[in-house]
Structure formats: structure tokens, C-alpha cells
Design an enzyme around this catalytic site. Structure first.
Site, PDB file in Angstrom:
ATOM      1  N   HIS A 103      36.268  36.133  41.799  1.00  8.82           N
ATOM      2  CA  HIS A 103      35.415  36.650  40.369  1.00  8.82           C
ATOM      3  C   HIS A 103      35.270  35.479  39.399  1.00  8.82           C
ATOM      4  O   HIS A 103      36.409  34.864  39.503  1.00  8.82           O
ATOM      5  CB  HIS A 103      35.766  37.920  39.978  1.00  8.82           C
ATOM      6  CG  HIS A 103      35.505  38.946  40.932  1.00  8.82           C
ATOM      7  ND1 HIS A 103      35.746  40.475  40.555  1.00  8.82           N
ATOM      8  CD2 HIS A 103      35.059  38.989  42.291  1.00  8.82           C
ATOM      9  CE1 HIS A 103      35.458  41.370  41.691  1.00  8.82           C
ATOM     10  NE2 HIS A 103      34.686  40.279  42.549  1.00  8.82           N
ATOM     11  N   GLU A 139      36.019  35.800  36.193  1.00  4.68           N
ATOM     12  CA  GLU A 139      36.878  35.915  35.344  1.00  4.68           C
ATOM     13  C   GLU A 139      38.054  35.131  35.914  1.00  4.68           C
ATOM     14  O   GLU A 139      38.979  34.487  35.255  1.00  4.68           O
ATOM     15  CB  GLU A 139      37.261  37.348  34.879  1.00  4.68           C
ATOM     16  CG  GLU A 139      36.266  38.097  34.421  1.00  4.68           C
ATOM     17  CD  GLU A 139      35.289  38.893  35.429  1.00  4.68           C
ATOM     18  OE1 GLU A 139      35.087  40.011  35.150  1.00  4.68           O
ATOM     19  OE2 GLU A 139      35.139  38.475  36.419  1.00  4.68           O
ATOM     20  N   CYS A 175      36.156  44.191  37.049  1.00  6.31           N
ATOM     21  CA  CYS A 175      36.855  45.089  38.121  1.00  6.31           C
ATOM     22  C   CYS A 175      38.122  45.291  37.654  1.00  6.31           C
ATOM     23  O   CYS A 175      38.720  44.492  36.653  1.00  6.31           O
ATOM     24  CB  CYS A 175      36.532  44.502  39.537  1.00  6.31           C
ATOM     25  SG  CYS A 175      37.878  43.093  39.735  1.00  6.31           S
ATOM     26  N   CYS A 197      40.268  42.003  38.129  1.00  5.55           N
ATOM     27  CA  CYS A 197      40.105  41.033  37.006  1.00  5.55           C
ATOM     28  C   CYS A 197      40.728  41.381  35.485  1.00  5.55           C
ATOM     29  O   CYS A 197      41.053  40.754  34.859  1.00  5.55           O
ATOM     30  CB  CYS A 197      38.755  40.789  36.896  1.00  5.55           C
ATOM     31  SG  CYS A 197      38.087  39.716  38.171  1.00  5.55           S
TER      32      CYS A 197
END
Length: 162
Positions: free
Chosen positions: A79, A81, A117, A120
Site C-alpha cells: 500500500h 502508506e 487499512c 497500514c
């Protein structure tokens, strides 16, 4: 001439970064900033050396009809992040801000109620990031104190998705 406010300026940068995303469902871009200096950027993509979903033309989560916010262990990608955090040293991230923008690939709209999420969120907490700014539309965003993610631990109540 009217000048763009700083938060939207950094969100604009995150939106540009998202254009490098290789996810077939959603493009995310993240920018980490401290003391008005960009420390790191990240976008959604497979780990270095592995094929991206855009290369193979398939998203396993989409194929399996996995709801948004669930079963990320199936995802090929890292992801935005996480990629931004991986690319920065922790001492520079302590007390920083993360700017996050999500775009739907299907129609180019901003992702409604976008957020990090659970995986993250944990990485953001451990990185020492203090605040997350999430774009809702071209000029509006939400400010999330990371302390909220610590105090309202969704894993204690078994919350799935977002």
C-alpha cells in the site's frame, strides 16, 4: 492570485504520486511531510521485482469479490502508506504528517470515506506519524490524529473493513 493552502498542496502531491499506482481497482498516493519538507512518497504497487496487477491484467481480490477493506493478505501490492514509510527513516517520521489520496480506477472519482487499512494504521502508528490528512474531494479533506487510531483500537472489537 490566490494561493493553494498547504494541506491541499501536499494532497495534490499525493494525488500526482497516485498516478504511479498499478492497482486495477484503486490508485492511492501518500506523502509524508515534516516541518514543510517532503520526507517520502509512496504509491500502490507490487514488491520490487514482482509483476504488478496492471502487468498481469488481474486482481485476485476483485476476482474473488472481496469487499473493500478486507483480506489484504491476498493483495499483490504494497500500500501507498507502507511504501512511503519504508522509504523514510523513523527519526524523520516522528511527529510528521501523512497525506493520503485515493482514486477509483473505474471512474476517476475520489474514494468515498477513504482511510488506511488496519495493517497500514499499525505501520503509521509505529512510524511515529502524528496526523493523517485524507482527501475527500479536490478541496476538502479530513484530519485524523493518529492518537485516535491508538485509543480506538478496532482490533479489540474485531472490526473488519472500513
Amino acid at each position: 492570485m490566490e494561493r493553494r493552502d498547504k494541506h491541499n498542496y501536499y494532497l495534490d502531491l499525493a494525488e500526482i504520486v497516485s498516478q504511479r499506482s498499478t492497482c486495477l481497482r484503486r490508485r492511492y498516493g501518500a506523502v509524508i511531510v515534516k516541518n514543510d519538507e517532503v520526507i517520502s512518497t509512496g504509491y500502490v504497487g507490487a514488491p520490487r521485482g514482482r509483476k504488478n496487477c496492471s502487468d498481469i491484467g488481474e486482481c485476485i481480490r476483485q476476482k474473488m469479490q472481496v469487499p473493500r477493506g478486507e483480506r489484504y493478505e491476498l493483495c499483490r501490492s504494497v500500500h501507498a502508506e507502507m511504501n512511503a514509510i519504508i522509504s523514510a527513516s523513523r527519526d524523520k517520521m516522528i511527529g510528521s504528517a501523512l497525506y493520503l489520496v485515493g482514486i477509483e480506477v473505474s471512474d476517476g472519482s475520489y474514494i468515498e470515506n477513504a482511510t488506511s487499512c488496519s495493517m497500514c494504521k499499525r505501520a503509521v502508528i509505529n512510524a511515529g506519524i502524528e496526523t493523517v490528512y485524507i482527501r475527500d474531494d479536490k478541496d476538502h479533506f479530513r484530519t485524523v490524529p493518529v492518537l485516535d487510531w491508538i485509543e480506538n483500537d478496532e482490533s479489540l472489537v474485531g472490526k473488519i473493513g472500513y
